[in-house]
Design an enzyme around this catalytic site. Structure first.
Site, PDB file in Angstrom:
ATOM      1  N   THR A 111       0.823  -1.221   0.000  1.00 15.63           N
ATOM      2  CA  THR A 111       0.000   0.000   0.000  1.00 15.63           C
ATOM      3  C   THR A 111       0.855   1.267   0.000  1.00 15.63           C
ATOM      4  O   THR A 111       1.991   1.248   0.504  1.00 15.63           O
ATOM      5  CB  THR A 111      -0.914  -0.003   1.247  1.00 15.63           C
ATOM      6  N   ASP A 112       0.282   2.344  -0.513  1.00 16.26           N
ATOM      7  CA  ASP A 112       0.987   3.645  -0.451  1.00 16.26           C
ATOM      8  C   ASP A 112       1.163   4.110   0.997  1.00 16.26           C
ATOM      9  O   ASP A 112       1.986   4.976   1.281  1.00 16.26           O
ATOM     10  CB  ASP A 112       0.240   4.716  -1.268  1.00 16.26           C
ATOM     11  N   GLU A 113       0.379   3.511   1.925  1.00 21.23           N
ATOM     12  CA  GLU A 113       0.427   3.990   3.319  1.00 21.23           C
ATOM     13  C   GLU A 113       1.765   3.706   3.991  1.00 21.23           C
ATOM     14  O   GLU A 113       2.078   4.299   5.023  1.00 21.23           O
ATOM     15  CB  GLU A 113      -0.739   3.392   4.117  1.00 21.23           C
ATOM     16  N   TYR A 123      -1.542  -0.362  11.118  1.00 20.14           N
ATOM     17  CA  TYR A 123      -1.742  -1.070   9.840  1.00 20.14           C
ATOM     18  C   TYR A 123      -0.570  -0.804   8.901  1.00 20.14           C
ATOM     19  O   TYR A 123       0.061  -1.742   8.385  1.00 20.14           O
ATOM     20  CB  TYR A 123      -3.067  -0.632   9.186  1.00 20.14           C
ATOM     21  N   LYS A 146       2.266  -3.416   7.374  1.00 23.80           N
ATOM     22  CA  LYS A 146       2.499  -3.640   5.935  1.00 23.80           C
ATOM     23  C   LYS A 146       3.963  -3.316   5.593  1.00 23.80           C
ATOM     24  O   LYS A 146       4.596  -4.032   4.809  1.00 23.80           O
ATOM     25  CB  LYS A 146       1.562  -2.771   5.087  1.00 23.80           C
TER      26      LYS A 146
HETATM   27  P1  NAD Z   1      -9.855  -7.173   2.648  1.00 18.64           P
HETATM   28  O1  NAD Z   1      -9.794  -6.801   4.078  1.00 18.64           O
HETATM   29  O2  NAD Z   1     -11.107  -6.889   1.873  1.00 18.64           O
HETATM   30  O3  NAD Z   1      -9.565  -8.745   2.479  1.00 18.64           O
HETATM   31  C1  NAD Z   1      -8.519  -9.397   3.127  1.00 18.64           C
HETATM   32  C2  NAD Z   1      -8.658 -10.890   2.838  1.00 18.64           C
HETATM   33  O4  NAD Z   1      -7.557 -11.576   3.455  1.00 18.64           O
HETATM   34  C3  NAD Z   1      -9.944 -11.517   3.424  1.00 18.64           C
HETATM   35  O5  NAD Z   1     -10.518 -12.408   2.488  1.00 18.64           O
HETATM   36  C4  NAD Z   1      -9.440 -12.258   4.659  1.00 18.64           C
HETATM   37  O6  NAD Z   1     -10.242 -13.377   5.015  1.00 18.64           O
HETATM   38  C5  NAD Z   1      -8.053 -12.675   4.196  1.00 18.64           C
HETATM   39  N1  NAD Z   1      -7.134 -12.919   5.323  1.00 18.64           N
HETATM   40  C6  NAD Z   1      -6.894 -12.108   6.390  1.00 18.64           C
HETATM   41  N2  NAD Z   1      -6.004 -12.689   7.230  1.00 18.64           N
HETATM   42  C7  NAD Z   1      -5.655 -13.870   6.670  1.00 18.64           C
HETATM   43  C8  NAD Z   1      -4.763 -14.905   7.045  1.00 18.64           C
HETATM   44  N3  NAD Z   1      -4.061 -14.836   8.177  1.00 18.64           N
HETATM   45  N4  NAD Z   1      -4.641 -15.983   6.235  1.00 18.64           N
HETATM   46  C9  NAD Z   1      -5.368 -16.073   5.079  1.00 18.64           C
HETATM   47  N5  NAD Z   1      -6.229 -15.128   4.688  1.00 18.64           N
HETATM   48  C10 NAD Z   1      -6.373 -14.028   5.469  1.00 18.64           C
HETATM   49  O7  NAD Z   1      -8.590  -6.489   1.974  1.00 18.64           O
HETATM   50  P2  NAD Z   1      -8.433  -5.723   0.573  1.00 18.64           P
HETATM   51  O8  NAD Z   1      -8.929  -4.350   0.717  1.00 18.64           O
HETATM   52  O9  NAD Z   1      -8.926  -6.591  -0.519  1.00 18.64           O
HETATM   53  O10 NAD Z   1      -6.839  -5.642   0.504  1.00 18.64           O
HETATM   54  C11 NAD Z   1      -6.079  -6.681  -0.086  1.00 18.64           C
HETATM   55  C12 NAD Z   1      -4.614  -6.317  -0.033  1.00 18.64           C
HETATM   56  O11 NAD Z   1      -4.392  -5.086  -0.724  1.00 18.64           O
HETATM   57  C13 NAD Z   1      -4.077  -6.110   1.386  1.00 18.64           C
HETATM   58  O12 NAD Z   1      -2.790  -6.665   1.460  1.00 18.64           O
HETATM   59  C14 NAD Z   1      -4.027  -4.598   1.541  1.00 18.64           C
HETATM   60  O13 NAD Z   1      -3.018  -4.214   2.447  1.00 18.64           O
HETATM   61  C15 NAD Z   1      -3.721  -4.162   0.123  1.00 18.64           C
HETATM   62  N6  NAD Z   1      -4.204  -2.814  -0.242  1.00 18.64           N
HETATM   63  C16 NAD Z   1      -5.520  -2.513  -0.135  1.00 18.64           C
HETATM   64  C17 NAD Z   1      -5.967  -1.245  -0.535  1.00 18.64           C
HETATM   65  C18 NAD Z   1      -7.429  -0.865  -0.482  1.00 18.64           C
HETATM   66  O14 NAD Z   1      -7.769   0.270  -0.790  1.00 18.64           O
HETATM   67  N7  NAD Z   1      -8.332  -1.757  -0.149  1.00 18.64           N
HETATM   68  C19 NAD Z   1      -5.056  -0.306  -1.023  1.00 18.64           C
HETATM   69  C20 NAD Z   1      -3.703  -0.672  -1.099  1.00 18.64           C
HETATM   70  C21 NAD Z   1      -3.293  -1.935  -0.718  1.00 18.64           C
HETATM   71  P1  TYD Z   2     -10.415   4.330   4.638  1.00 16.21           P
HETATM   72  O1  TYD Z   2     -11.449   3.912   3.661  1.00 16.21           O
HETATM   73  O2  TYD Z   2     -10.477   3.762   6.020  1.00 16.21           O
HETATM   74  O3  TYD Z   2      -9.017   4.063   3.958  1.00 16.21           O
HETATM   75  P2  TYD Z   2      -7.508   4.514   4.445  1.00 16.21           P
HETATM   76  O4  TYD Z   2      -7.575   4.923   5.856  1.00 16.21           O
HETATM   77  O5  TYD Z   2      -6.759   3.241   4.276  1.00 16.21           O
HETATM   78  O6  TYD Z   2      -7.096   5.599   3.513  1.00 16.21           O
HETATM   79  O7  TYD Z   2     -10.472   5.907   4.801  1.00 16.21           O
HETATM   80  C1  TYD Z   2     -10.306   6.754   3.675  1.00 16.21           C
HETATM   81  C2  TYD Z   2     -10.379   8.196   4.162  1.00 16.21           C
HETATM   82  O8  TYD Z   2     -11.695   8.441   4.675  1.00 16.21           O
HETATM   83  C3  TYD Z   2      -9.422   8.465   5.308  1.00 16.21           C
HETATM   84  O9  TYD Z   2      -8.856   9.763   5.176  1.00 16.21           O
HETATM   85  C4  TYD Z   2     -10.305   8.407   6.540  1.00 16.21           C
HETATM   86  C5  TYD Z   2     -11.660   8.878   6.032  1.00 16.21           C
HETATM   87  N1  TYD Z   2     -12.817   8.291   6.732  1.00 16.21           N
HETATM   88  C6  TYD Z   2     -13.812   9.120   7.284  1.00 16.21           C
HETATM   89  O10 TYD Z   2     -13.756  10.361   7.201  1.00 16.21           O
HETATM   90  N2  TYD Z   2     -14.862   8.529   7.935  1.00 16.21           N
HETATM   91  C7  TYD Z   2     -14.964   7.179   8.065  1.00 16.21           C
HETATM   92  O11 TYD Z   2     -15.948   6.692   8.691  1.00 16.21           O
HETATM   93  C8  TYD Z   2     -13.956   6.339   7.481  1.00 16.21           C
HETATM   94  C9  TYD Z   2     -14.027   4.836   7.609  1.00 16.21           C
HETATM   95  C10 TYD Z   2     -12.904   6.945   6.825  1.00 16.21           C
END
Ligand code: NAD
Ligand code: TYD
Length: 333
Positions: free
Chosen positions: A124-126, A148, A152
């Site tokens: 992630t960019d985070e 988090y 990562k």
């Molecule tokens: P999500 O929370 O929707 O899904 C996570 C999945 O991983 C679930 O199916 C969960 O059951 C599984 N999981 C969790 N712990 C596990 C374990 N110990 N063993 C096996 N499976 C396990 O997540 P997402 O939003 O789809 O994110 C997927 C990946 O992308 C993550 O690595 C996250 O850090 C990265 N990512 C997400 C975003 C975003 O905006 N959602 C952005 C950048 C990077």
């Molecule tokens: P989020 O979807 O939790 O993603 P991330 O924290 O990984 O960027 O949040 C996106 C942005 O929205 C973040 O700046 C926090 C804000 N946010 C709110 O203002 N209210 C909320 O209830 C949530 C969940 C997020």
């Protein structure tokens, strides 16, 4: 290719599995997922009978589960499995350290044992932290601010160490905030959309001026697919949507798409350690031949329609474990 995808029952993972089987009809996918609160097997219900798809219920932190998946002899592993929600990592970081760092370590060990030809770490960019002006490139230092992001970053550093020390064939993809179908309604876009569909207010943190760079999930899947096939071992690739917007602007856009006025905004206490802005320089992945195809407004409209049409997907989620979490976090909003 026979791919081992971990976390394939989550948001991006399930979109990726579907993408691979659509774009590469000869490929096979094994999905290892623990089915945490965020993992939903119904995300891939349509693939249950597809002979190219195999689901294994297991934990990436458990070497026995991991070995069972690797015994299928994958050509590559793509690791989506993680704990992913910043707010939950503030409430309890321990499971983030378990899965995002130690789970990644178990997968790297298995890649080494089984001599798997390729390992893609989804990050992630985070991990870079917050940036007021300009953008992070792949050489920028890691300054994660939430438990988090720190977990990562720990996973990413272990991936790097395996490349430097053992020559393990790894790549890292760092993407910006994704949005689209099947995103768990704890994240801001599906939370706000489903709250508004239920006629509830939306809890906006702080002054609403934090900036995120939004990437439609299918564009991210295309980038990961390209990096998996054409990326160079040991390299990191940033993937951003080139669509930076404040949370307030995003909220106003959602309100107008759903015909609601600004009285639906409830300003609430800010998130602890809330990163002000994320921004990525994505020249490297563009040089591989990728670009985001989805216009942001089109992607938002598509996502909104998906949530409108798939109430039977999100309503049970919102009335289950999530309800308790929501009450604890937001009270009666
Ligand atoms: P999500 O929370 O929707 O899904 C996570 C999945 O991983 C679930 O199916 C969960 O059951 C599984 N999981 C969790 N712990 C596990 C374990 N110990 N063993 C096996 N499976 C396990 O997540 P997402 O939003 O789809 O994110 C997927 C990946 O992308 C993550 O690595 C996250 O850090 C990265 N990512 C997400 C975003 C975003 O905006 N959602 C952005 C950048 C990077
Ligand atoms: P989020 O979807 O939790 O993603 P991330 O924290 O990984 O960027 O949040 C996106 C942005 O929205 C973040 O700046 C926090 C804000 N946010 C709110 O203002 N209210 C909320 O209830 C949530 C969940 C997020």
């Amino acid at each position: 290719m026979r791919l081992l995808v971990t976390g394939g029952c989550g948001f991006i993972g399930s979109n990726f599995v579907r993408w691979i089987l659509k774009e590469h009809p000869e490929d096979q996918v094994i999905n290892l997922d623990k089915l945490t609160y965020a993992g939903n097997p119904s995300n891939l219900k349509d693939l249950e009978d597809d002979p190219r798809y195999l689901f294994i219920h297991g934990d990436i932190c458990d070497p026995v589960d991991v070995d069972e998946a690797f015994s299928r002899d994958p050509d590559a592993v793509v690791n989506f499995a993680a704990e992913t929600h910043v707010d939950r990592s503030i409430m309890d970081p321990s499971v983030f350290i378990q899965t995002d760092i130690l789970g990644t370590f178990q997968l790297l060990e298995a890649v080494r044992r089984h001599q798997t030809p390729r390992f893609v770490q989804i990050s992630t960019d985070e991990v870079y932290g917050s940036i007021e002006r300009g953008s992070f490139d792949e050489e920028s230092p890691l300054r994660p601010n939430s438990p988090y992001a720190a977990s990562k970053a720990g996973g990413d550093l272990m991936v790097r160490a395996y490349f430097k020390t053992f020559g393990t064939p790894v790549l890292i993809v760092r993407s910006s905030n994704n949005y689209g179908p099947y995103q768990y309604p704890e994240k801001v876009i599906p939370l706000f959309v489903t709250n508004l569909l239920e006629g509830r207010k939306v809890p906006l943190y702080g002054d609403g001026m934090n900036v995120r760079d939004w990437l439609f999930v299918e564009d991210n899947c295309a980038a990961i697919d390209l990096i998996l096939r054409r990326g160079v071992d040991g390299e990191i690739y940033n993937v951003g949507g080139n669509r930076e917007i404040t949370n307030l602007e995003l909220t106003k856009t959602l309100l107008s798409l759903l015909d609601k006025d600004e009285t639906y905004i409830e300003f609430v206490d800010d998130r602890l350690g809330h990163d002000r802005r994320y921004s990525l320089n994505c020249e490297k992945v563009r040089n591989l031949g990728w670009e985001a195809r989805w216009d942001f407004l089109d992607g938002l409209r598509y996502t909104l329609e998906w949530y409108r049409e798939n109430e039977d997907w999100w309503r049970p989620i919102k009335s289950g474990e999530f309800k308790e979490y929501y009450l604890r976090k937001y009270g009666n909003i």
